[in-house]
Design a protein around this motif. Structure first.
Motif, PDB file in Angstrom:
ATOM      1  N   LEU A 155       1.003  -0.989  -0.334  1.00 24.28           N
ATOM      2  CA  LEU A 155      -0.157   0.455  -0.229  1.00 24.28           C
ATOM      3  C   LEU A 155       0.584   1.164  -0.080  1.00 24.28           C
ATOM      4  N   GLY A 207       3.717   1.469  -0.902  1.00 26.35           N
ATOM      5  CA  GLY A 207       4.710   1.058  -1.849  1.00 26.35           C
ATOM      6  C   GLY A 207       4.432   1.741  -3.026  1.00 26.35           C
ATOM      7  N   GLY A 208       3.204   1.860  -2.962  1.00 29.06           N
ATOM      8  CA  GLY A 208       2.298   2.312  -4.309  1.00 29.06           C
ATOM      9  C   GLY A 208       2.371   4.196  -4.195  1.00 29.06           C
ATOM     10  N   LEU A 209       2.099   4.082  -2.749  1.00 29.94           N
ATOM     11  CA  LEU A 209       1.705   5.442  -2.755  1.00 29.94           C
ATOM     12  C   LEU A 209       3.741   6.421  -3.053  1.00 29.94           C
ATOM     13  N   PHE A 210       4.349   5.545  -2.450  1.00 32.29           N
ATOM     14  CA  PHE A 210       5.985   5.951  -3.102  1.00 32.29           C
ATOM     15  C   PHE A 210       6.071   6.217  -4.612  1.00 32.29           C
ATOM     16  N   ALA A 242      -1.646  17.547  -2.682  1.00 30.65           N
ATOM     17  CA  ALA A 242      -2.498  16.479  -2.840  1.00 30.65           C
ATOM     18  C   ALA A 242      -1.972  15.234  -2.310  1.00 30.65           C
ATOM     19  N   LEU A 243      -0.557  14.816  -2.961  1.00 30.88           N
ATOM     20  CA  LEU A 243       0.084  14.286  -2.084  1.00 30.88           C
ATOM     21  C   LEU A 243       0.584  13.878   0.043  1.00 30.88           C
ATOM     22  N   PHE A 282      -1.401  15.161   1.864  1.00 32.78           N
ATOM     23  CA  PHE A 282      -2.964  14.787   2.230  1.00 32.78           C
ATOM     24  C   PHE A 282      -2.854  13.778   2.258  1.00 32.78           C
ATOM     25  N   THR A 283      -2.990  12.906   1.666  1.00 32.13           N
ATOM     26  CA  THR A 283      -3.154  11.720   0.954  1.00 32.13           C
ATOM     27  C   THR A 283      -2.172  11.032   2.464  1.00 32.13           C
ATOM     28  N   LEU A 335      -3.318   8.971   4.981  1.00 32.91           N
ATOM     29  CA  LEU A 335      -4.280   7.567   5.117  1.00 32.91           C
ATOM     30  C   LEU A 335      -2.763   7.097   6.562  1.00 32.91           C
TER      31      LEU A 335
END
Lengths: 102, 209, 587
Positions: free
Chosen positions: B34, B36-39, B141-142, B144-145, B149
């Protein structure tokens, strides 16, 4: 004997804690030092991520006691890390994309 | 008729694990993917931007505000690292059968988590107040997301932490001490992982801009 | 355990909020079959539009008109193209995420894995319940979204941005539902893996596991590690739609001649990468447990050991691993560089090798067997060539040169439907006929079953084979008129009627199946099938308490001595040797 081991462990945990705090201070201070290589901030990113990886290693190795875990857990972590690296491959493919860069 | 699931608290000989330990590591494996997808997305979006943090439609960049928040974020890093060490200490206290020390360390952990959330609240409201909402640019955006999370993970963990020191949760210590110790160990693994994620979020979002 | 006293279970805890893996498996099964029916019905309506564009639909016309009016589309009993888009997107979503995966992992995995490894239940029964109760709301949200203004999601099941970012609110509901479904999958997969690793009974070593259990183990790993990136993508898209961010919106995007007022700086390709990072392994999530079912049925009905058990296991591992390295072959047309496209072409060619190994093992298993042609076996035998067609037609799509021509045509639709419809769904039918006596204690009727099989077999091919012809002629997918407005499609348009009639007849062919299920359950309420009607060897037939809904799986914890496919052992009286039967050494 057992409690002896545990008290040793306790001392180790607090040492790790001190080391983590030290690394945090280090990484914040590093922001104010100029590591820039030829105008890019790659040097700074490298230093920052190296410290982060080291801190992550300390937490995973000691607090999550991966220093003393069963093979099954290592296997799961290994498999996950391989797929994690594949996931980080996405930006590389994207970089190679000829069109669609905005 | 209730069924007894084998290896709920005792270790299975060939794997050397009890069920929940394997379960939590599998869960953490999915969490790795999870984040990993964000990074991965972070790297992609950052590589595609000409300046970082990007300049929004209002001609502003959040860069100047970030300098101010480094202090708060550092404070939060310390809070989380502290909560991590007290978490592991509360598990060790259980192994030494010292329930009062366990409670003390748990309460410190809870306090650290609450402090983290309060600081986060001020950080968010400050940014939003200055007009840096998620829609401002891809960095915001990144930001805050990813932190959002992470905060959700802290909040979730906080509920479980509080449950463990409430009479309802802690009564398991009297009936099944091994299972209770296992619970704390397994929850600890989760909590350290949340700390570990923050260790990476901190430089990536606050320092390396 | 803390619960010592015996207490009567109420209706609610026994049938609704049950923590018994068998009940949850049945709940999953019924719900998923229901969703399969909905997904298929959508397709039957769409097939009318494709065969006879813009004419009123018989029978369901008034309902479509009502739905279209509710959504705000104009309809005279025909299927308006906006609603066609909705149906197309929802057909894919429902079939994959609400139908097939919950049926094959949620129902079959839940019901059979603990029984086949000799466990009293799943490792975490309460998580198991949470998994179902996360799946059901996800499904309900999807269904409710049909009745919103603008309809349900209409950007295809792949939900590519920027289109999906600016689509009607149905897309938001779709994303929320997906997050529920992803959570459900994660809980389920953790549970299945822990059950297999930790709860295997004494003597059941890794290489004595039935192949079905292996396939569930690998599938669960795929679900566990591939779904989180999609969750990230779903959260990003949700942020784009709700908070106005630009994760997937590039700068300077113009929509209907107007510049979109967003910050920009995002990348639509990011979605495609994250989506296919899940969705390619998802293909193997669909097919691997199907292969597991086929393996069980074939070994049982050829009365001989499965050919190449170990190569099956290793191939599945390799398949699972490789499935994470091929996702960009869905994206050859996004303009990726030569090097990358070469890399993904090579991995795509490599991944076909283990699939062929598995298929070959199944074919070789038939050799020299005394085959029993019962309904499960018929479906299994039908599965082999159908999956072969599906697999082989995939190769041209994995090579970028031929993919340029075939991309997004009906050829692609034909290819993956051969894999999933006569592939996975035949395996599912096979499994349902095979394990129905285990679940209910009653044998399904053979004659009705055979009608079901032969009709399905013929009409499946009638639906999907012409798609290859149309696709090779260059007819694009997702056209609401089936290509009528394109000159190059003129020669192959006649096939639309054939496909549509086949689809409706395929629908009729399912009636014997539904009748069979209900009729078998209600006729002779007291009749009980033999505990082991197929003379099978695995634990769930030979030792588990039989059926249905008995709490507790085993009267006595079994101990395993033999491999899973000990059929026709020389010198034995019976032609099957149960896994738990001890035989004297030196015989």
């Amino acid at each position: 004997m057992v409690s002896d081991n545990i008290s040793k462990q306790v001392i180790k945990y607090w040492k790790i804690f001190a080391l983590l705090l030290f690394c945090t201070v280090l990484t914040v201070l590093a922001v104010y030092v100029d590591f820039d290589v030829e105008g890019s901030i790659a040097g700074g990113i490298f230093i920052g991520l190296t410290i982060a990886v080291f801190k992550g290693y300390l937490v995973a190795y000691n607090f999550m006691h991966l220093n003393d875990e069963k093979p099954m857990v290592y296997w799961i972590i290994l498999v996950t890390l391989v797929f994690f690296l594949i996931l980080l491959f996405i930006p590389v493919i994207w970089e190679s994309t000829l069109v669609g860069k905005y | 008729m209730d069924i007894k699931i084998p290896y709920n608290e005792d270790l299975r000989p060939d794997t050397g694990l009890y069920n929940a330990k394997l379960g939590i590591w599998l869960f953490l494996a999915s969490e790795v993917m999870l984040f990993g997808g964000l990074f991965s997305s972070y790297i992609l979006l950052r590589a595609g931007a000409s300046v970082w943090p990007p300049i929004g439609l209002d001609g502003q960049s959040v860069a100047h505000l970030l300098e101010e928040t480094i202090g708060l974020a550092t404070f939060n890093t310390v809070a989380l690292i502290t909560s991590s060490v007290t978490m592991v200490m509360s598990w060790v206290s259980l192994k030494m059968k010292d329930i009062s020390k366990f409670k003390m360390y748990m309460w410190i952990t809870i306090s650290c988590a609450i402090i983290f959330l309060i600081v986060k609240y001020f950080e968010y409201s400050h940014k939003i107040h200055e007009g840096f909402i998620p829609a401002h640019d891809t960095y915001m955006a990144l930001y805050f997301t990813m932190t959002g999370l992470h905060v959700l993970h802290i909040i979730g963990g906080l509920f479980v932490l509080v449950y463990f020191v409430m009479p309802d949760g802690i009564k398991m210590w009297d009936d099944e001490p091994i299972r209770f110790t296992n619970r704390i160990e397994v929850f600890g693994l989760y909590w350290h992982f949340v700390d570990l994620v923050w260790i990476f979020l901190f430089p990536v979002l606050y320092l390396l801009n | 355990m803390s619960n010592k006293e015996h207490h009567e279970e109420s209706f609610w805890t026994k049938y609704v909020f049950s923590i018994d893996h068998k009940v949850i498996g049945i709940q999953y099964g019924i719900t998923a079959l229901f969703f399969l029916l909905i997904g298929f019905s959508l397709m039957m309506v769409m097939r009318w539009q494709l065969a006879y564009p813009d004419t009123a639909i018989p029978i369901v016309g008034p309902f479509i008109k009502w739905l279209a009016t509710l959504n705000g589309f104009a309809s005279e009993g025909n299927l308006p193209s906006d609603l066609y888009n909705v149906f197309g997107a929802m057909h894919g979503t429902i079939m994959i995420f609400l139908g097939v995966v919950p049926l094959i992992v949620g129902a079959f995995g839940n019901y059979l894995v603990p029984l086949q490894v000799g466990a009293p239940d799943m490792a975490f029964p309460k998580l198991n319940m949470a998994s179902y109760w996360s799946y059901l709301p996800g499904g309900i949200i999807m269904i409710i979204s049909f009745f919103l203004p603008g309809g349900a999601a209409n950007s295809g099941w792949t939900a590519y941005p920027p289109l999906s970012d600016i689509a009607t609110q149905g897309q938001t509901w779709w994303l929320v539902a997906m997050i529920f479904l992803i959570s459900s999958s994660l809980l389920g997969s953790v549970n299945i893996i822990v059950t297999i690793v930790q709860l295997r009974v004494k003597g059941l070593t890794w290489m004595k596991l039935p192949f079905f259990v292996w396939s569930q183990l690998i599938t669960s790993f795929l679900l566990l590690l591939a779904f989180p990136p999609l969750e990230v993508a779903a959260i990003f898209q949700l942020m784009d739609r709700i908070a106005g961010t630009s994760f997937f919106l590039p700068s300077g995007l113009v929509i209907s001649g107007e510049m979109l007022q967003v910050s920009g700086g995002g990348s639509p390709l990011l979605w495609q990468h994250l989506f296919w990072f899940l969705a390619h392994p998802e293909v193997y999530v669909l097919i691997l447990p199907g292969m597991g079912v086929i393996a069980e049925v074939i070994a049982n009905n050829t009365r001989k050991p499965l050919w190449g058990y170990k190569s099956l296991v290793y191939s599945s591992f390799f398949l699972g691993f490789m499935s994470f390295t091929v996702w960009a072959h869905h994206m050859f047309l996004t303009g990726m560089g030569q090097g990358m496209s070469t890399f993904f072409q090579i991995t795509t060619m490599i991944i076909s090798v283990p699939s062929v190994v598995i298929l070959s093992c199944f074919m070789l298993s038939l050799w020299g067997g005394s085959i029993r042609f019962n309904v499960p076996m018929l479906f299994a035998l039908g599965w082999i060539p159908m999956f072969g067609v599906g697999g082989l037609t995939g190769l041209p799509l994995g090579l970028s040169t031929s993919d340029i021509h075939l991309h997004d045509t009906y050829y692609v639709i034909g290819h993956f439907h051969y894999v999933v419809a006569p592939g996975t769904i035949f395996a599912l039918f096979s499994g349902i006929y095979f394990w129905f006596p285990k679940v209910t204690g009653k044998m399904l009727d053979e004659t009705l079953g055979k009608i079901h099989f032969f009709a399905s077999f013929v009409f499946m091919n009638g639906v999907f084979f012409p798609m290859f012809i149309q696709g090779l002629a260059g007819v694009s997918r997702r056209l609401a008129d089936g290509g009528a407005s394109y000159a190059h499609a003129a020669d192959v348009l006649k096939w639309n009627e054939t496909m549509s009639y086949s689809a409706w007849l395929l629908g009729l062919a399912q009636i014997p199946f539904i009748v069979n299920l209900i009729w078998t359950l209600y006729k002779d309420k007291d009749s009980k099938a033999n505990a082991n009607p197929w003379n099978a060897t695995t634990i769930e037939w030979t030792d588990a308490t039989s059926p249905p809904l008995g709490h507790g799986n085993f009267k006595k914890t079994p101990v395993v001595y033999n491999g899973p496919y000990e059929y026709s052992v020389p010198g034995m009286k019976d032609d099957f040797l149960p896994q738990t039967k001890k035989i004297k050494k030196g015989k």
